[in-house]
Enzyme design. Structure first.
Site, PDB file in Angstrom:
ATOM      1  N   HIS A 121       0.952  -0.904  -0.061  1.00 43.42           N
ATOM      2  CA  HIS A 121       0.013   0.124  -0.125  1.00 43.42           C
ATOM      3  C   HIS A 121       0.740   1.380  -0.006  1.00 43.42           C
ATOM      4  O   HIS A 121       1.819   1.102   0.417  1.00 43.42           O
ATOM      5  CB  HIS A 121      -1.078   0.057   1.247  1.00 43.42           C
ATOM      6  CG  HIS A 121      -1.857   1.072   1.208  1.00 43.42           C
ATOM      7  ND1 HIS A 121      -1.731   2.180   1.683  1.00 43.42           N
ATOM      8  CD2 HIS A 121      -2.984   0.916   1.152  1.00 43.42           C
ATOM      9  CE1 HIS A 121      -2.764   3.124   1.815  1.00 43.42           C
ATOM     10  NE2 HIS A 121      -3.769   2.144   1.405  1.00 43.42           N
ATOM     11  N   ASP A 197       3.133  -4.714   7.920  1.00 44.93           N
ATOM     12  CA  ASP A 197       1.942  -3.924   7.692  1.00 44.93           C
ATOM     13  C   ASP A 197       0.781  -4.948   7.830  1.00 44.93           C
ATOM     14  O   ASP A 197       0.411  -5.635   6.721  1.00 44.93           O
ATOM     15  CB  ASP A 197       1.879  -3.390   6.479  1.00 44.93           C
ATOM     16  CG  ASP A 197       0.614  -2.589   6.042  1.00 44.93           C
ATOM     17  OD1 ASP A 197      -0.405  -2.876   6.761  1.00 44.93           O
ATOM     18  OD2 ASP A 197       0.566  -2.043   4.982  1.00 44.93           O
ATOM     19  N   LYS A 223     -10.758  -0.998  10.306  1.00 48.96           N
ATOM     20  CA  LYS A 223     -10.878  -2.032   9.494  1.00 48.96           C
ATOM     21  C   LYS A 223     -11.289  -3.162  10.244  1.00 48.96           C
ATOM     22  O   LYS A 223     -11.558  -4.324   9.832  1.00 48.96           O
ATOM     23  CB  LYS A 223      -9.442  -2.389   8.833  1.00 48.96           C
ATOM     24  CG  LYS A 223      -9.178  -1.214   7.674  1.00 48.96           C
ATOM     25  CD  LYS A 223      -8.056  -1.372   6.876  1.00 48.96           C
ATOM     26  CE  LYS A 223      -7.234  -0.463   6.282  1.00 48.96           C
ATOM     27  NZ  LYS A 223      -7.862   0.113   5.000  1.00 48.96           N
TER      28      LYS A 223
HETATM   29  N1  PMP Z   1      -1.866  -0.799   4.456  1.00 41.05           N
HETATM   30  C1  PMP Z   1      -2.860  -1.528   4.010  1.00 41.05           C
HETATM   31  C2  PMP Z   1      -2.553  -2.929   3.390  1.00 41.05           C
HETATM   32  C3  PMP Z   1      -4.079  -0.956   3.919  1.00 41.05           C
HETATM   33  O1  PMP Z   1      -4.950  -1.879   3.275  1.00 41.05           O
HETATM   34  C4  PMP Z   1      -4.211   0.271   4.417  1.00 41.05           C
HETATM   35  C5  PMP Z   1      -5.748   0.848   4.144  1.00 41.05           C
HETATM   36  N2  PMP Z   1      -6.365   0.620   2.878  1.00 41.05           N
HETATM   37  C6  PMP Z   1      -3.277   0.906   4.911  1.00 41.05           C
HETATM   38  C7  PMP Z   1      -2.000   0.347   5.141  1.00 41.05           C
HETATM   39  C8  PMP Z   1      -3.582   2.267   5.590  1.00 41.05           C
HETATM   40  O2  PMP Z   1      -4.360   2.364   6.652  1.00 41.05           O
HETATM   41  P1  PMP Z   1      -4.945   3.423   7.074  1.00 41.05           P
HETATM   42  O3  PMP Z   1      -5.437   4.488   6.074  1.00 41.05           O
HETATM   43  O4  PMP Z   1      -5.929   2.953   8.124  1.00 41.05           O
HETATM   44  O5  PMP Z   1      -4.002   4.292   7.629  1.00 41.05           O
END
Ligand code: PMP
Length: 405
Positions: A121, A197, A223
């Site tokens: 991500h 992560d 989440k």
């Molecule tokens: N890493 C992954 C694998 C994610 O799916 C996400 C959210 N889509 C994030 C990091 C970032 O999370 P946040 O926006 O809650 O900080």
């Protein structure tokens, strides 16, 4: 076993009609829905004991402090950690930025190596790009195979001389579950620290950070049935002890003098300013809620939904983007010559919420040579009937485009 009817009573949002159809929420990889107990816990805090923590010597401040500390204990138990190793942040993004700006800033030098992967991500890429600009280290990327799994043949080679390996546990675009324990072993054998992560893992499977063996583990509350604005950085105690604070301010100090400050013990050293108290309390309740259902039940239910969905999608001739052996209920797909935004808009008319876009994984879009994908992602409150409604919606999409093409 999951009793869907009973569980769905906990989620009022799921009982509405969207565009005249039963609402189907398949964007859980983006954020999950919240059960009543979590919303009520937040309201209860604001109605009855809204006060700052660790400061007031009065009744409701003590109540807020106790609830906040308790939430930390619940999260720690949930991931097999000690409370002082659990830092409240605002989410996975903030947790990774904390590691980059504290551990990274202190330990990475020019020509050092950081290993990431093509399925990260953006929140596990951009913080390293920002730091790389300041410090000049190199970034090596593990590649992704056609089936959506990580190429690990050259893991040892890529880890040679690396100081940090920072890898996602589960891909938010492909659903791939990475063999993190194996990655940790290889990284450690090469002397690298490992950050995982876990944003897409913690909501869906039992996690024990000690068993995984990593050094840092980051995830988000929103989440996993918790509110937005709260997340976790777990780190090994000794490692966190050795790191400088990232943000400076109130509550993270021991003493402040004219020309220097000293810092509080863990975890306060990393929690500057007034924290996300209501959200942390809400996350603690979300953890209780998930544990009551049972993480193994959640995993099994989602596995079943995924198998059914993949089977039904076959009849529609969609292209599944990446379909690794070990995967969760995140399904990215493409439909011949139909843009994901059109698919998403038509499905919305049918009451089905899915996501279309790059999902903050532009490296993967380039890898699979698509501008965007359509992504359906499940959680434990989803049902097979909802998959049927989704598949029916996709049939309509096909119909409409057959007529116009
Ligand atoms: N890493 C992954 C694998 C994610 O799916 C996400 C959210 N889509 C994030 C990091 C970032 O999370 P946040 O926006 O809650 O900080």
């Amino acid at each position: 076993m999951i009793d869907s009817t009973k569980i769905r009573e906990d989620f009022p949002i799921l009982h509405q009609k969207i565009n005249g159809n039963p609402f189907v929420y398949f964007d859980n990889a983006s954020t999950s829905q919240k059960p009543k107990v979590v919303v009520e816990a937040i309201t209860d805090y604001y109605y009855r004991y809204n006060a700052n923590v660790h400061r007031g010597l009065y009744k409701i401040s003590a109540m807020a402090t106790e609830a906040y500390d308790n939430a930390r204990k619940k999260v720690a138990d949930f991931i097999g950690a000690a409370p002082q190793e659990v830092i409240f942040t605002s989410g996975t993004t903030a947790s990774i930025n904390l590691v980059a700006n504290s551990w990274g800033q202190e330990n990475l030098k020019e020509n050092d190596i950081v290993v990431l992967s093509e399925m990260e991500h953006h929140s596990n890429i951009v913080p390293w790009h920002l730091l790389q600009k300041r410090l000049g280290f190199k970034i090596h990327f593990l590649q992704v195979d056609e089936d959506g799994s990580l190429q690990l043949d050259d893991l040892a080679e890529k880890c040679k001389g690396a100081k940090l390996v920072s890898i996602t546990h589960v891909s938010n675009t492909l659903g791939t579950v990475n063999p993190v324990e194996e990655i940790v072993k290889t990284a450690h054998a090469n002397g690298a620290k490992v950050l995982i992560d876990g944003a897409q893992a913690v909501p869906h499977m039992a996690i024990d950070v000690k068993k995984i063996g990593c050094d840092f583990y980051a995830f988000s509350g929103h989440k996993m049935c918790g509110p937005t604005g709260v997340g976790i950085l777990w780190g090994r105690e000794q490692l966190l002890e050795s790191m400088p604070p990232f943000l400076g301010g109130g509550s993270m100090i021991d003493e402040v003098h004219l020309d220097y400050s000293t810092y509080a013990q863990l975890p306060n050293k990393f929690e500057a300013g007034t924290m996300n108290i209501a959200q942390a309390i809400g996350l603690g309740v979300a953890v209780d809620y998930l544990q009551e259902i049972g993480l193994d039940n959640i995993t099994a239910h989602e596995q079943q939904l995924t198998e059914v969905a993949l089977e039904k999608l076959k009849s529609l001739d969609v292209q599944i983007i990446g379909n690794a052996q070990n995967r969760v209920g995140v399904i990215s797909f493409a439909m011949n010559r139909i843009h994901p935004h059109d698919i998403s808009t038509i499905l919305d008319h049918e009451g089905v919420a899915i996501r279309a876009g790059h999902h903050c994984t532009q490296l993967l879009m380039r890898k699979f040579a698509v501008p965007a994908t359509t992504r359906a992602s499940f959680y434990f409150y989803n049902t097979i009937e909802e998959i049927d409604q989704f598949v029916k919606g996709l049939q309509k999409v096909k119909e409409m485009f057959r007529r116009v093409s």
